[in-house]
Scaffold this motif. Structure first.
Motif, PDB file in Angstrom:
ATOM      1  N   PHE A 124       3.983   3.657  -3.387  1.00  0.00           N
ATOM      2  CA  PHE A 124       4.058   4.929  -4.117  1.00  0.00           C
ATOM      3  C   PHE A 124       4.982   5.947  -3.456  1.00  0.00           C
ATOM      4  N   ALA A 125       5.259   5.764  -2.164  1.00  0.00           N
ATOM      5  CA  ALA A 125       6.086   6.742  -1.464  1.00  0.00           C
ATOM      6  C   ALA A 125       7.509   6.238  -1.201  1.00  0.00           C
ATOM      7  N   HIS A 161      10.941  11.930  10.874  1.00  0.00           N
ATOM      8  CA  HIS A 161       9.688  12.063  11.625  1.00  0.00           C
ATOM      9  C   HIS A 161       9.147  10.717  12.068  1.00  0.00           C
ATOM     10  N   VAL A 162       9.399   9.714  11.239  1.00  0.00           N
ATOM     11  CA  VAL A 162       8.931   8.372  11.600  1.00  0.00           C
ATOM     12  C   VAL A 162       9.728   7.848  12.794  1.00  0.00           C
ATOM     13  N   TRP A 208      11.499   2.769   6.680  1.00  0.00           N
ATOM     14  CA  TRP A 208      10.715   3.533   7.666  1.00  0.00           C
ATOM     15  C   TRP A 208       9.284   3.774   7.212  1.00  0.00           C
ATOM     16  N   LEU A 209       9.061   3.736   5.908  1.00  0.00           N
ATOM     17  CA  LEU A 209       7.693   3.951   5.420  1.00  0.00           C
ATOM     18  C   LEU A 209       6.872   2.672   5.403  1.00  0.00           C
ATOM     19  N   CYS A 210       7.540   1.543   5.393  1.00  0.00           N
ATOM     20  CA  CYS A 210       6.829   0.263   5.468  1.00  0.00           C
ATOM     21  C   CYS A 210       5.934   0.288   6.705  1.00  0.00           C
ATOM     22  N   ALA A 211       4.648   0.050   6.487  1.00  0.00           N
ATOM     23  CA  ALA A 211       3.686   0.163   7.582  1.00  0.00           C
ATOM     24  C   ALA A 211       3.503  -1.145   8.342  1.00  0.00           C
ATOM     25  N   ALA A 212       4.312  -2.144   7.999  1.00  0.00           N
ATOM     26  CA  ALA A 212       4.232  -3.450   8.668  1.00  0.00           C
ATOM     27  C   ALA A 212       2.846  -4.079   8.521  1.00  0.00           C
ATOM     28  N   CYS A 213       2.241  -3.878   7.354  1.00  0.00           N
ATOM     29  CA  CYS A 213       0.884  -4.398   7.152  1.00  0.00           C
ATOM     30  C   CYS A 213       0.888  -5.888   6.852  1.00  0.00           C
ATOM     31  N   GLU A 214       2.050  -6.438   6.500  1.00  0.00           N
ATOM     32  CA  GLU A 214       2.233  -7.879   6.278  1.00  0.00           C
ATOM     33  C   GLU A 214       1.553  -8.414   5.022  1.00  0.00           C
ATOM     34  N   THR A 215       1.051  -7.531   4.173  1.00  0.00           N
ATOM     35  CA  THR A 215       0.426  -7.995   2.932  1.00  0.00           C
ATOM     36  C   THR A 215       1.435  -8.780   2.099  1.00  0.00           C
ATOM     37  N   PRO A 253       0.808  -1.218   0.000  1.00  0.00           N
ATOM     38  CA  PRO A 253       0.000   0.000   0.000  1.00  0.00           C
ATOM     39  C   PRO A 253       0.846   1.276   0.000  1.00  0.00           C
ATOM     40  N   VAL A 254       2.094   1.178   0.438  1.00  0.00           N
ATOM     41  CA  VAL A 254       2.912   2.380   0.586  1.00  0.00           C
ATOM     42  C   VAL A 254       3.947   2.508  -0.533  1.00  0.00           C
TER      43      VAL A 254
END
Ligand code: SF4
Ligand code: SF4
Lengths: 294, 181
Positions: free
Chosen positions: B37-38, B105-106, B65-72, B34-35
């Motif tokens: 694109f960034a 910031h993360v 750092w942008l990986c949201a750990a969504c596990e997809t 999902p992330v």
């Protein structure tokens, strides 16, 4: 039948998601689920611990597992993130003797927990069952159109997934449809809302959240139902554009499955729970109260 | 053809039991991320860099750092690689090797979150937000939202504490990475 659990509320449920905590207690009481809150529990460390320090990510939940061990009961949680972190810690501690000893020493207790760690949604849908839930329904919720939102941590990783599928789960669908709610189909039920970046990169998060709401609207829903306080907070907070970066303003309420259960069963307190929402579900409820639905 | 196992790959394997060399670059992880694109490196590119021993490229990337750990990615990888677990390991290694974080910031958020737990044993929204605003120097972000949350009772003015705070201190003392909190 009664169900007995040790209960780990989790920080959100006594803070920003108090309505989730309160509705959980009320619904459990009504359904005969007895909860013994762990004494002096601590934060599980959530995303920030596992994203930066492996030891912390296991040792913080481990102290709660040690408390649960003493009760001899299975452990119930309602936050999807706590559910995931507690299960991850249990799996690792129970298979890594060295780590288990290291943690025992730090916390001064035995963290080996042999019981099961359950999410309330799992207990309600898969143990009690929707047929039983139907018997408790007093208010007709037909006319409400909702999409169930599972987010990430109820279904991933696979080893802790209690739902019937990691890609297209239906547990929450079945529950809310048993309440008479019309469940709309959509393909975003397990898409990530970016909760862990909500404060630090809200530009990214707004894109994710906006897409979720666009899809929810397209599906014809007027409500999102969730079982995670991180998702709920993030979806509520970030559906309005910040700094005018996004043109769309959404105004779709996001409620916990326990709240809609409480509403359907006409349990005491549901009006109060719903007042705590940033996006008020009131217009929707007025529709129900005036009997103008269905 | 890559034949030898790189140092960073071994380090990841020691921490997570994940073998980056099993990746055959199908890009399924990137397709569902999902992330993406960034990110400056897509998830499969992270795996590739790891296999090539490009430590610095990976450890200074915004991706970790942008990986949201969504596990997809982890549930979809045809080779069963827990990519989200690899991301966790890379974040820790990056901190341990003192690389400047590509997303300050993360990391400020994570430091604030852990500092709050270290001090109280719990996560309290006002403590977390207060520390984060100081560390990130973003004092004015979300002021309107914050006011609304206070009005709705979502931000409780009085923080909650764990009684046995000595055990929380011991846990943090035993922690390896020593994220500066
Ligand atoms: S899904 Fe797995 S095998 Fe495919 S590129 Fe990603 S890590 Fe490699
Ligand atoms: S865990 Fe990270 S890399 Fe994998 S899909 Fe989610 S955000 Fe992308």
């Amino acid at each position: 039948m009664t169900y007995n659990y040790a209960y780990f509320p989790g920080c959100s449920q006594v803070g920003s998601a108090e309505e989730y905590g309160l509705s959980t207690l009320t619904v459990c009481k009504k359904l005969g689920i007895e909860l013994a809150e762990l004494q002096d529990w601590n934060c599980c460390g959530a995303s920030s611990a596992h994203m930066t320090d492996e030891f912390l990510s296991f040792a913080l939940p481990a102290r709660n597992l040690a408390l649960a061990r003493k009760t001899g009961l299975d452990l119930l949680v309602v936050c999807a993130a706590c559910y995931s972190r507690m299960n991850a810690a249990k799996a690792r501690i129970n298979s890594d003797k060295g780590l288990c000893e290291e943690i025992s020493e730090a916390i001064g207790a035995n963290p080996l927990f042999e019981g099961r760690i359950r999410h309330l949604l799992d207990v309600i849908v898969n143990d009690i069952g929707v047929a039983e839930i139907k018997k408790h329904v007093k208010k007709d919720l037909s006319g409400i159109k909702a999409v169930p939102y599972y987010g990430c941590l109820l279904v991933r990783p696979r080893e802790f997934c209690f739902c019937d599928s990691t890609e297209n789960p239906t547990d929450l669908d079945r529950l809310i449809s048993a309440l008479g709610v019309e469940v709309r189909k959509w393909s975003y039920k397990t898409d990530c809302c970016g909760g862990s970046l909500s404060l630090s990169r809200n530009d990214i998060v707004q894109k994710l959240v906006n897409r979720i709401f666009e899809e929810a609207f397209k599906s014809g829903a007027d409500l999102i139902v969730t079982a995670c306080p991180m998702c709920q907070a993030n979806l509520e907070m970030r559906q309005r554009p910040g700094k005018l970066r996004f043109k769309l303003v959404h105004h779709m309420p996001v409620v916990y499955f326990t709240e809609i259960l409480g509403l359907a069963m006409e349990l005491e307190g549901w009006r109060e729970w719903l007042k705590a929402h940033l996006i008020s579900p009131k217009p929707l409820l007025e529709k129900i109260d005036s009997g103008g639905v269905g | 053809m890559l034949t030898s196992v790189t140092r960073i790959e071994k380090e990841i394997e020691a921490r997570t039991e994940e073998k980056a060399r099993l990746c055959y670059q199908c890009k399924k992880c990137a397709a569902g991320c999902p992330v993406s694109f960034a990110m400056d490196l897509l998830p499969h590119e992270i795996m590739n860099c790891v296999c090539r021993g490009m430590d610095e490229r990976v450890l200074t990337s915004s991706t970790i750092w942008l990986c949201a750990a969504c596990e997809t990615c982890s549930v979809r990888c045809p080779n069963g690689i827990d990519i989200a677990g690899v991301m966790d390991a890379l974040r820790s290694i990056s901190l341990e090797r003192h690389y400047p974080p590509a997303e300050p910031h993360v990391t400020a958020f994570h430091r604030s979150f852990l500092a709050g737990i270290r001090g109280t044993g719990r996560t309290n929204e006002p403590v977390l937000i207060g520390i984060y605003k100081l560390l990130s120097r973003r004092l004015l972000d979300d002021i309107g939202l914050g006011a609304k949350m206070i009005a709705k009772g979502k931000i409780k003015p009085v923080p909650r504490f764990v009684k046995d705070r000595s055990v929380i201190r011991r846990i943090f003392k035993a922690a390896k990475t020593r994220v500066r909190t």
